[in-house]
Design a protein around this motif. Structure first.
Motif, PDB file in Angstrom:
ATOM      1  N   ASP A  75       0.839  -1.192   0.000  1.00 48.88           N
ATOM      2  CA  ASP A  75       0.000   0.000   0.000  1.00 48.88           C
ATOM      3  C   ASP A  75       0.878   1.246   0.000  1.00 48.88           C
ATOM      4  N   ASP A  76       0.372   2.326   0.593  1.00 45.77           N
ATOM      5  CA  ASP A  76       1.063   3.610   0.531  1.00 45.77           C
ATOM      6  C   ASP A  76       1.820   3.926   1.811  1.00 45.77           C
ATOM      7  N   PHE A  77       2.153   2.931   2.610  1.00 47.48           N
ATOM      8  CA  PHE A  77       2.783   3.210   3.899  1.00 47.48           C
ATOM      9  C   PHE A  77       3.949   2.246   4.146  1.00 47.48           C
ATOM     10  N   LEU A  78       4.863   2.689   5.013  1.00 45.97           N
ATOM     11  CA  LEU A  78       5.938   1.843   5.500  1.00 45.97           C
ATOM     12  C   LEU A  78       5.565   1.334   6.883  1.00 45.97           C
ATOM     13  N   PRO A  79       5.966   0.131   7.241  1.00 44.10           N
ATOM     14  CA  PRO A  79       5.657  -0.381   8.585  1.00 44.10           C
ATOM     15  C   PRO A  79       6.487   0.316   9.646  1.00 44.10           C
ATOM     16  N   GLU A  80       6.008   0.240  10.881  1.00 41.68           N
ATOM     17  CA  GLU A  80       6.803   0.747  11.995  1.00 41.68           C
ATOM     18  C   GLU A  80       8.015  -0.161  12.191  1.00 41.68           C
ATOM     19  N   HIS A  81       9.123   0.438  12.637  1.00 37.31           N
ATOM     20  CA  HIS A  81      10.298  -0.381  12.927  1.00 37.31           C
ATOM     21  C   HIS A  81      10.019  -1.259  14.148  1.00 37.31           C
ATOM     22  N   PRO A  82      10.311  -2.551  14.073  1.00 35.27           N
ATOM     23  CA  PRO A  82      10.143  -3.398  15.267  1.00 35.27           C
ATOM     24  C   PRO A  82      11.072  -2.951  16.384  1.00 35.27           C
ATOM     25  N   LYS A  83      10.757  -3.352  17.590  1.00 31.32           N
ATOM     26  CA  LYS A  83      11.603  -3.009  18.723  1.00 31.32           C
ATOM     27  C   LYS A  83      12.981  -3.636  18.560  1.00 31.32           C
ATOM     28  N   THR A  84      14.011  -2.878  18.930  1.00 31.41           N
ATOM     29  CA  THR A  84      15.380  -3.364  18.820  1.00 31.41           C
ATOM     30  C   THR A  84      15.563  -4.643  19.635  1.00 31.41           C
ATOM     31  N   GLY A  85      16.160  -5.641  19.007  1.00 38.44           N
ATOM     32  CA  GLY A  85      16.438  -6.893  19.702  1.00 38.44           C
ATOM     33  C   GLY A  85      15.301  -7.888  19.708  1.00 38.44           C
ATOM     34  N   ARG A  86      14.151  -7.531  19.170  1.00 38.34           N
ATOM     35  CA  ARG A  86      13.009  -8.461  19.170  1.00 38.34           C
ATOM     36  C   ARG A  86      13.022  -9.275  17.887  1.00 38.34           C
ATOM     37  N   TYR A  87      13.263 -10.560  18.015  1.00 35.73           N
ATOM     38  CA  TYR A  87      13.302 -11.452  16.859  1.00 35.73           C
ATOM     39  C   TYR A  87      11.881 -11.893  16.525  1.00 35.73           C
ATOM     40  N   LEU A  88      11.473 -11.665  15.286  1.00 34.86           N
ATOM     41  CA  LEU A  88      10.109 -11.957  14.872  1.00 34.86           C
ATOM     42  C   LEU A  88       9.968 -13.326  14.218  1.00 34.86           C
ATOM     43  N   GLY A  89      11.051 -14.068  14.110  1.00 35.91           N
ATOM     44  CA  GLY A  89      10.993 -15.389  13.502  1.00 35.91           C
ATOM     45  C   GLY A  89      10.834 -16.487  14.540  1.00 35.91           C
ATOM     46  N   GLN A  90      10.853 -17.722  14.063  1.00 39.03           N
ATOM     47  CA  GLN A  90      10.721 -18.881  14.936  1.00 39.03           C
ATOM     48  C   GLN A  90      12.079 -19.283  15.500  1.00 39.03           C
ATOM     49  N   SER A  91      12.129 -19.636  16.752  1.00 40.62           N
ATOM     50  CA  SER A  91      13.398 -20.005  17.378  1.00 40.62           C
ATOM     51  C   SER A  91      13.996 -21.252  16.732  1.00 40.62           C
ATOM     52  N   TRP A  92      13.141 -22.095  16.154  1.00 46.04           N
ATOM     53  CA  TRP A  92      13.630 -23.333  15.540  1.00 46.04           C
ATOM     54  C   TRP A  92      13.964 -23.163  14.050  1.00 46.04           C
ATOM     55  N   VAL A 150      10.563   1.984  -2.991  1.00 43.99           N
ATOM     56  CA  VAL A 150      10.250   0.643  -2.504  1.00 43.99           C
ATOM     57  C   VAL A 150       9.719  -0.227  -3.635  1.00 43.99           C
ATOM     58  N   GLY A 151       9.008   0.367  -4.566  1.00 41.11           N
ATOM     59  CA  GLY A 151       8.471  -0.359  -5.707  1.00 41.11           C
ATOM     60  C   GLY A 151       8.171   0.600  -6.839  1.00 41.11           C
ATOM     61  N   ALA A 152       7.811   0.040  -7.990  1.00 38.15           N
ATOM     62  CA  ALA A 152       7.581   0.880  -9.167  1.00 38.15           C
ATOM     63  C   ALA A 152       6.135   1.341  -9.289  1.00 38.15           C
ATOM     64  N   ARG A 153       5.231   0.774  -8.497  1.00 40.58           N
ATOM     65  CA  ARG A 153       3.807   1.059  -8.673  1.00 40.58           C
ATOM     66  C   ARG A 153       3.480   2.505  -8.348  1.00 40.58           C
ATOM     67  N   GLU A 154       2.672   3.123  -9.214  1.00 43.00           N
ATOM     68  CA  GLU A 154       2.177   4.473  -8.952  1.00 43.00           C
ATOM     69  C   GLU A 154       1.015   4.389  -7.958  1.00 43.00           C
ATOM     70  N   ILE A 155       1.074   5.207  -6.898  1.00 38.35           N
ATOM     71  CA  ILE A 155       0.077   5.153  -5.828  1.00 38.35           C
ATOM     72  C   ILE A 155      -0.704   6.457  -5.816  1.00 38.35           C
ATOM     73  N   ALA A 156      -2.017   6.345  -6.007  1.00 36.17           N
ATOM     74  CA  ALA A 156      -2.869   7.533  -6.141  1.00 36.17           C
ATOM     75  C   ALA A 156      -2.808   8.414  -4.907  1.00 36.17           C
ATOM     76  N   SER A 157      -2.806   7.798  -3.709  1.00 29.92           N
ATOM     77  CA  SER A 157      -2.796   8.579  -2.468  1.00 29.92           C
ATOM     78  C   SER A 157      -1.487   9.322  -2.257  1.00 29.92           C
ATOM     79  N   GLY A 217       2.887   9.104  -7.198  1.00 30.84           N
ATOM     80  CA  GLY A 217       4.305   8.804  -7.030  1.00 30.84           C
ATOM     81  C   GLY A 217       4.542   7.404  -6.491  1.00 30.84           C
ATOM     82  N   GLN A 218       5.797   7.062  -6.339  1.00 31.00           N
ATOM     83  CA  GLN A 218       6.191   5.766  -5.817  1.00 31.00           C
ATOM     84  C   GLN A 218       6.399   5.859  -4.304  1.00 31.00           C
ATOM     85  N   LEU A 219       6.146   4.750  -3.609  1.00 31.11           N
ATOM     86  CA  LEU A 219       6.439   4.679  -2.186  1.00 31.11           C
ATOM     87  C   LEU A 219       7.951   4.678  -1.990  1.00 31.11           C
ATOM     88  N   VAL A 220       8.449   5.515  -1.101  1.00 27.59           N
ATOM     89  CA  VAL A 220       9.890   5.620  -0.879  1.00 27.59           C
ATOM     90  C   VAL A 220      10.193   5.545   0.609  1.00 27.59           C
TER      91      VAL A 220
END
Length: 635
Positions: free
Chosen positions: A212-229, A577-584, A588-591
């Motif tokens: 979409d037309d937004f960037l995600p919030e940065h995750p908290k430093t040191g927080r691993y979002l993947g699986q431990s295994w 971030v991508g080539a798609r033109e975003i109306a909102s 322009g492109q999301l950057v």
């Protein structure tokens, strides 16, 4: 910290043993004197040990990757790098573009990664390095230099252990062991080497897909979002040998043969595909696992060089042959859908079993017959021209269907550069190159993930000036690079979907100013644009900033007989971030926005007993700046 202490004690024991084996007074800590800033010839990119400086790297030069393009050299000899070289072998690595490539035979459009290995040891010695890195990581390294037969047979051996911990909580452990023998008789030098690298534990950084037309919030430093295994496991082996022989005063042979590769024993990737900026269950959570896959490449080159020097005239005529034979496995992956998750929070799942399908295989065989000439008239001009007849054959087999596809090409390639010495201080040059370059592998988020991409033709035009002053150099270059543009299509298949052109100006200032100050400063300002295909006209290519600038400063004081404050300031402009033109966004492109990062530090030379040593402390990213890395379109 206990693990760091244990590592230090182990390395200390090894160093003590090495010290007991060598003669008193013969230990030379070559690592202690290394400094990337003071050793740099320009600001276009160089690496010495664990330190780097300059605006370019092997993964980003003028907006492209010379490593992915296949423009890597070992001691000036062509090498198909199917796996990273160990710093236990490398004394230095530099990016050769513009003036830095004018005396380099057969330069490439995207630049050349010039790797230089440690030379024949002149005295028995050992070096040890211990580095504490960010977020609890560390590096331990040990090198041993043995002149077995003085001036005739020498041995360089090294090992290191790295526990790398990025800010996102992931962890990667690697171990390197490398050895290189140098055998010299009369005017012939033969140097075989081998290196082994293990990744027994590697947690891949989680990928984020934005739609979409937004960037995600940065995750908290040191927080691993993947699986431990979800731990990946890789290994790599690189071996080979170089042979250099001066058969007569005017005839030289340079050659090398190499084998490089390894296996993805276990490879997993986690992806969050965002549906909204924030909130509960705002992302789809996927995990992709690959079966056992390998990549191997045999490569090499032989060059015969005729030298003729008479007064101010210097001639070098090159005739050569280079080749590579690379096999890449990909595909067969299994995808597990963990359903909806809240991006930024961990989403633990039970360990999964996977159902793999047959893997795909890709083979590339490429060779070139080369003829080149480098001529110089002292105080007047230097000319560097070359021509190559290349032969390219590729075959890809689909593991499931068994379908086989083939491609081939037999292009003529060339390079031509002329450097005019206007005065003893000022030179200007113009040049052009046309190459047949690799395109790397498809990104992990693509439907054809990790598959070998086709080789493409690249054209470059460039020109610049070089001003010499007391203590340093100033370079200013202009360039235009054109090659096919790879991105994902509507089915998420990564392929060439247009043409990309990078026009830009780059500058480098390096040298010593007075008795105390060393500066390496560089900048590149580009206008990258994509045209043709479904991407459209005039788009900014994904992940390519228009501006990249960096300045490194060392200032030596009289405090403690040479305490040296250091500073590094690096600026990177916005990236699409991508080539798609975003109306909102007004069409322009999301950057992602541009950022400036400041590092401050101190370095001090000292002695421990009679052994030279150095201490370096750096406060990295002083203002705690966070920024997304764009890995592929919308990823």
């Amino acid at each position: 910290m206990p693990s760091l202490l244990r590592l230090f004690l182990r390395l200390g024991a090894v160093a003590a043993l090495a010290g007991a084996l060598v003669q008193p007074g013969m230990v030379h800590a070559q690592r202690a004197s290394q400094n990337a800033v003071t050793e740099a010839d320009d600001a276009f990119g160089s690496t010495v040990g664990v330190e780097s400086t300059g605006i370019y790297t092997q993964n980003n030069t003028r907006g492209f990757s010379p490593r992915k393009a296949g423009n890597v050299r070992i001691e000036g000899i062509y090498f198909d790098q199917a796996g990273a070289l160990s710093s236990r072998l490398q004394q230095s690595s530099a990016i050769r573009v513009g003036f830095a490539a004018e005396n380099f035979p057969f330069p490439a459009p995207t630049g050349v990664v010039d790797n230089r290995f440690y030379p024949m040891p002149v005295a028995t010695g050992a070096s040890m390095g211990l580095y504490s890195t960010a977020y609890g990581g560390y590096i331990g390294e040990f090198d041993l230099r043995l002149p077995v037969v003085k001036d005739h047979i020498g041995l360089n051996i090294g090992a290191d252990y790295t526990d790398f911990r990025p800010s996102d909580g992931t962890r990667g452990i690697t171990t390197d062991i490398a050895a290189r023998a140098i055998i010299r008789y009369a005017r012939t030098e033969f140097a075989p080497f081998v290196m082994f690298r293990w990744f027994p534990k590697y947690q891949g950084q989680t990928l984020v897909l934005v739609n979409d037309d937004f960037l995600p919030e940065h995750p908290k430093t040191g927080r691993y979002l993947g699986q431990s295994w979800a731990v990946s496991n890789y290994n790599a082996i690189i071996g080979g040998a170089t042979l250099k022989s001066r058969l007569s005063d005017d005839f030289v042979i340079r050659s090398g043969v190499f084998r490089a590769g390894g296996a993805r024993v276990r490879n997993l990737t986690e992806i969050y595909s965002l549906h909204s900026r924030s909130g509960d269950d705002n992302a789809s959570h996927l995990l992709i696992s690959d079966p056992y896959q390998s990549v191997w490449s045999n490569s090499g080159e032989v060059q015969a060089v005729y030298l003729a020097d008479k007064g101010k005239w210097h001639h070098r005529v090159y005739a050569g042959f280079r080749f590579r034979d690379r096999t890449t496995e990909s595909g067969g992956s299994d995808i597990v859908n963990f359903g909806l998750a809240t991006y930024g929070d961990s989403n633990p799942q039970p360990e999964q079993g996977f159902n793999f399908t047959a893997i795909n295989s890709n083979r590339i065989r490429q060779s070139a017959v080369m003829l080149g000439y480098i001529g110089k008239i002292d105080g007047v001009a230097t000319i560097n021209v070359g021509i190559q007849k290349s032969r390219y054959r590729a075959a890809s087999r689909d593991g499931v269907s068994g379908d086989l596809s083939r491609s081939r090409a037999n292009p003529w390639l060339y390079n031509a550069t002329v450097d005019f010495e206007v005065s003893p201080r000022l030179s200007i040059y113009v040049g052009t190159q046309r190459g047949l370059e690799d395109s790397g592998n498809a990104p992990e988020s693509a439907a054809n993930r990790l598959s070998q991409l086709p080789t493409t033709r690249t054209t470059q035009y460039e020109g610049g000036l070089h001003w010499r002053f007391k203590g340093g150099h100033l370079f200013v270059n202009m360039f235009e690079l054109t090659k096919p543009y790879f991105t994902s299509d509507a089915n998420n298949f990564y392929a060439a979907l247009g043409t990309v052109r990078h026009r830009g100006v780059e500058a480098s200032l390096s040298g010593q100013f007075g008795k105390r100050l060393h500066i390496v400063a560089g900048a590149v300002v580009m206008r990258p644009r994509v045209s043709g295909g479904p991407v459209g006209q005039g788009k900014i290519p994904t992940g390519t900033p228009a501006i990249n600038a960096r300045i490194d400063v060392n200032y030596r004081t009289d405090i403690f007989d040479g305490l040296t404050p250091t500073a590094t300031l690096q600026y990177t402009s916005k990236e699409a971030v991508g080539a798609r033109e975003i109306a909102s966004l007004g069409g322009g492109q999301l950057v992602i926005p541009g950022v400036a990062i400041l590092d401050l530090g101190l370095r001090q030379k000292l002695t421990i007993g009679s052994v030279p040593a150095s201490l370096r402390v750096t406060l990295a990213n002083v203002f705690n700046t966070k920024r997304w890395d764009v890995l592929a379109a919308n990823t």
